[in-house]
Write a protein that holds these residues in place. Sequence first.
Motif, PDB file in Angstrom:
ATOM      1  N   ASP A 132       0.815  -1.218   0.000  1.00 16.62           N
ATOM      2  CA  ASP A 132       0.000   0.000   0.000  1.00 16.62           C
ATOM      3  C   ASP A 132       0.845   1.262   0.000  1.00 16.62           C
ATOM      4  OD1 ASP A 132      -2.308   1.538   0.061  1.00 16.62           O
ATOM      5  OD2 ASP A 132      -2.442   1.516   2.239  1.00 16.62           O
ATOM      6  N   LEU A 133       1.918   1.286   0.815  1.00 15.78           N
ATOM      7  CA  LEU A 133       2.709   2.508   0.963  1.00 15.78           C
ATOM      8  C   LEU A 133       3.970   2.521   0.101  1.00 15.78           C
ATOM      9  CD1 LEU A 133       2.497   3.267   4.805  1.00 15.78           C
ATOM     10  CD2 LEU A 133       1.034   4.049   2.933  1.00 15.78           C
ATOM     11  N   GLY A 134       4.291   1.419  -0.542  1.00 16.70           N
ATOM     12  CA  GLY A 134       5.448   1.397  -1.422  1.00 16.70           C
ATOM     13  C   GLY A 134       6.787   1.315  -0.704  1.00 16.70           C
ATOM     14  N   PHE A 135       6.832   0.649   0.432  1.00 16.49           N
ATOM     15  CA  PHE A 135       8.089   0.447   1.148  1.00 16.49           C
ATOM     16  C   PHE A 135       9.044  -0.409   0.320  1.00 16.49           C
ATOM     17  CE2 PHE A 135       5.973   1.603   5.178  1.00 16.49           C
ATOM     18  CZ  PHE A 135       7.017   2.242   5.840  1.00 16.49           C
ATOM     19  N   THR A 136      10.330  -0.097   0.396  1.00 11.09           N
ATOM     20  CA  THR A 136      11.343  -1.022  -0.092  1.00 11.09           C
ATOM     21  C   THR A 136      11.474  -2.167   0.918  1.00 11.09           C
ATOM     22  OG1 THR A 136      13.162   0.082   1.054  1.00 11.09           O
ATOM     23  CG2 THR A 136      12.596   0.879  -1.162  1.00 11.09           C
ATOM     24  N   ALA A 183      -1.346   7.207   8.360  1.00 12.62           N
ATOM     25  CA  ALA A 183      -0.129   7.368   7.546  1.00 12.62           C
ATOM     26  C   ALA A 183      -0.402   7.095   6.072  1.00 12.62           C
ATOM     27  CB  ALA A 183       0.964   6.431   8.056  1.00 12.62           C
ATOM     28  N   THR A 184       0.163   7.952   5.239  1.00  9.59           N
ATOM     29  CA  THR A 184       0.030   7.798   3.782  1.00  9.59           C
ATOM     30  C   THR A 184       1.374   7.652   3.095  1.00  9.59           C
ATOM     31  OG1 THR A 184      -0.026  10.215   3.562  1.00  9.59           O
ATOM     32  CG2 THR A 184      -2.156   9.070   3.698  1.00  9.59           C
ATOM     33  N   THR A 185       2.456   7.777   3.840  1.00  9.97           N
ATOM     34  CA  THR A 185       3.804   7.621   3.277  1.00  9.97           C
ATOM     35  C   THR A 185       4.643   6.774   4.232  1.00  9.97           C
ATOM     36  OG1 THR A 185       4.722   9.575   4.387  1.00  9.97           O
ATOM     37  CG2 THR A 185       3.661   9.918   2.231  1.00  9.97           C
ATOM     38  N   ALA A 207       7.872   7.473  11.467  1.00  8.63           N
ATOM     39  CA  ALA A 207       7.913   8.494  12.516  1.00  8.63           C
ATOM     40  C   ALA A 207       6.857   8.229  13.585  1.00  8.63           C
ATOM     41  CB  ALA A 207       7.703   9.876  11.904  1.00  8.63           C
ATOM     42  N   ALA A 208       5.660   7.837  13.161  1.00  6.67           N
ATOM     43  CA  ALA A 208       4.598   7.538  14.117  1.00  6.67           C
ATOM     44  C   ALA A 208       4.951   6.318  14.961  1.00  6.67           C
ATOM     45  CB  ALA A 208       3.276   7.303  13.382  1.00  6.67           C
ATOM     46  N   ARG A 209       5.589   5.330  14.355  1.00  7.28           N
ATOM     47  CA  ARG A 209       5.995   4.139  15.101  1.00  7.28           C
ATOM     48  C   ARG A 209       7.056   4.488  16.154  1.00  7.28           C
ATOM     49  NH1 ARG A 209       3.994  -0.356  16.111  1.00  7.28           N
ATOM     50  NH2 ARG A 209       5.762  -1.672  15.558  1.00  7.28           N
ATOM     51  N   MET A 211     -10.634  -5.759   7.251  1.00  7.78           N
ATOM     52  CA  MET A 211     -10.773  -4.317   7.027  1.00  7.78           C
ATOM     53  C   MET A 211      -9.579  -3.837   6.208  1.00  7.78           C
ATOM     54  SD  MET A 211     -12.224  -3.443  10.854  1.00  7.78           S
ATOM     55  CE  MET A 211     -12.812  -1.792  10.488  1.00  7.78           C
ATOM     56  N   ASN A 212      -8.569  -3.266   6.863  1.00  9.18           N
ATOM     57  CA  ASN A 212      -7.301  -2.940   6.203  1.00  9.18           C
ATOM     58  C   ASN A 212      -6.261  -2.710   7.297  1.00  9.18           C
ATOM     59  OD1 ASN A 212      -7.259   0.005   6.930  1.00  9.18           O
ATOM     60  ND2 ASN A 212      -9.063   0.033   5.590  1.00  9.18           N
ATOM     61  N   TRP A 213      -4.977  -2.591   6.900  1.00 16.04           N
ATOM     62  CA  TRP A 213      -3.899  -2.514   7.882  1.00 16.04           C
ATOM     63  C   TRP A 213      -3.979  -1.283   8.769  1.00 16.04           C
ATOM     64  CZ3 TRP A 213      -0.757   1.682   8.026  1.00 16.04           C
ATOM     65  CH2 TRP A 213      -0.639   2.464   6.872  1.00 16.04           C
ATOM     66  N   HIS A 214      -4.629  -0.208   8.308  1.00 13.18           N
ATOM     67  CA  HIS A 214      -4.721   1.006   9.121  1.00 13.18           C
ATOM     68  C   HIS A 214      -5.357   0.726  10.485  1.00 13.18           C
ATOM     69  CE1 HIS A 214      -3.626   3.768   5.806  1.00 13.18           C
ATOM     70  NE2 HIS A 214      -4.294   2.925   5.035  1.00 13.18           N
ATOM     71  N   TRP A 215      -6.254  -0.264  10.532  1.00 10.91           N
ATOM     72  CA  TRP A 215      -6.998  -0.517  11.759  1.00 10.91           C
ATOM     73  C   TRP A 215      -6.165  -1.227  12.820  1.00 10.91           C
ATOM     74  CZ3 TRP A 215     -11.288   1.666  13.376  1.00 10.91           C
ATOM     75  CH2 TRP A 215     -12.048   2.368  12.422  1.00 10.91           C
TER      76      TRP A 215
END
Length: 475
Positions: free
Chosen positions: A36-40, A92-94, A100-102, A159-163
């Motif tokens: 979803d976020l495009g992590f390497t 989080a969208t990026t 940073a939130a983690r 649902m999705n990972w945001h939850w």
Amino acid sequence: MTGSKRLALTVLSAATLMTILDGSIVTVALPAIQQDLGFTPAGLSWTVNAYLIAFGGLLLLAGRLGDLIGRKSLFLTGNAVFTIASLLAGAATTPAMLVAARFLQGVGSALASSVVLGILVTLFTENGERARAIGIFSFTGAAGASIGQVLGGVLTDAMNWHWIFLINVPIGALTIAFAIKSLPADRGIGLSAGADALGALLVTGGLMLGIYTVVQIEQYGWTSARTLGLGAISSALLLGFVVRQRTARTPLLQLRIFRSRSVSGANLAQMLTLSAMFAFQILVALYMQRVLGYSALATGLAMLPAAVAIGGVSLFASARLITRFGARTVLLAGLVLLLAGMGWLTRLPVEASYAVDLLPMMVLIAGGGLVLPALTTLGMADAAPADAGLASGLFSTTQQVGMAIGIAVLSTLAAARTGTELVAGATEAAALTSGYRLAFTVAAGLLAAALVVGLLVLRRPAHTTSRQLAPAAAH
């Protein structure tokens, strides 16, 4: 146990459950987060590492701050920070925003969880009542990691990972509200009694850098210049901290606490045990998904028997057994069960049957429901009231250091063996299984070492407590 004490214990357990869940709930959602976020691949690991570095690096300092400024105040502050950070993580969208939130979640978790045991042992002073409280409290720690994997799979698929992060927001708000009402007020002993700023910088910097170095070993290797250099700097900072504590007028860490066999032995045994338990919490889940092809939901449900077994033992049996036979005996029995379960994992085949190859291990892992309450009892047994926060922070620090070492050592060994097997022509499933089996074998060795510590270091009750070790008052 009075109603007010039951409410306070519920609040402390709920806060701890959030912390433990957050360490494991992410694992089964990592593929969805990456997509979803495009992590390497390398960047994805920082959704776990950022939390571990902040959490493990700040625990010892936070525990002492609780003694100085008041444990209730620090507990409330930590939960507020964690709840806000969970909202940011869920939104989080990026990749950068999530990492940073983690990190901020790790800060909040450190502030809150560092004083939980300190509050608990000062609130429950009678031996039988304290044993029951520790058993209930330890249920959240013992079963929390497994529950996190189950819940992570359910939320991610349904649902999705945001939850997996947003679910913390209402729980955190309720925890704060009930904590204000139920936790006893305490003023602390004052910053002048232990405000060692230089010591705080040394230990926090050393721990954060050390955990950062350990979690990066898989990427850079054990003998790289980066690993050796950062490891040397971290060691120098921690050595400087120890020297500072021997000479400081108001030390952050009273080194006398280590003269207790219970404190020293319990913390060492805990570090070894949790290093090994990473193999169960993380590598078994990866084996199910990458080798057996389980979905996130199926993996979480497959781990459910372990959560039920660990939780049931810690909640309904550990307190009675500790009261009757003593914490050391219960610890040794639990370690034997864990060692048997880890030994079972060393024989996992490529094409496994859940009922034959995995379910027996899920039952044996119930030993964790005996080990963690026993270690908690031993680790806090000799803590004087003025040092309860420090002992709690130290105990929580060894938990996180143990987890970080387990992540680095076992995942690196598994990856290296997998690479060797692939070069030799093995299929991907066979190579992965070989790597996991090696990690499980090493984990069994760590549990055996913890058993030796329990037999030798904790072979008899400590005759000297930290109350007796406290400096005599000036006349």
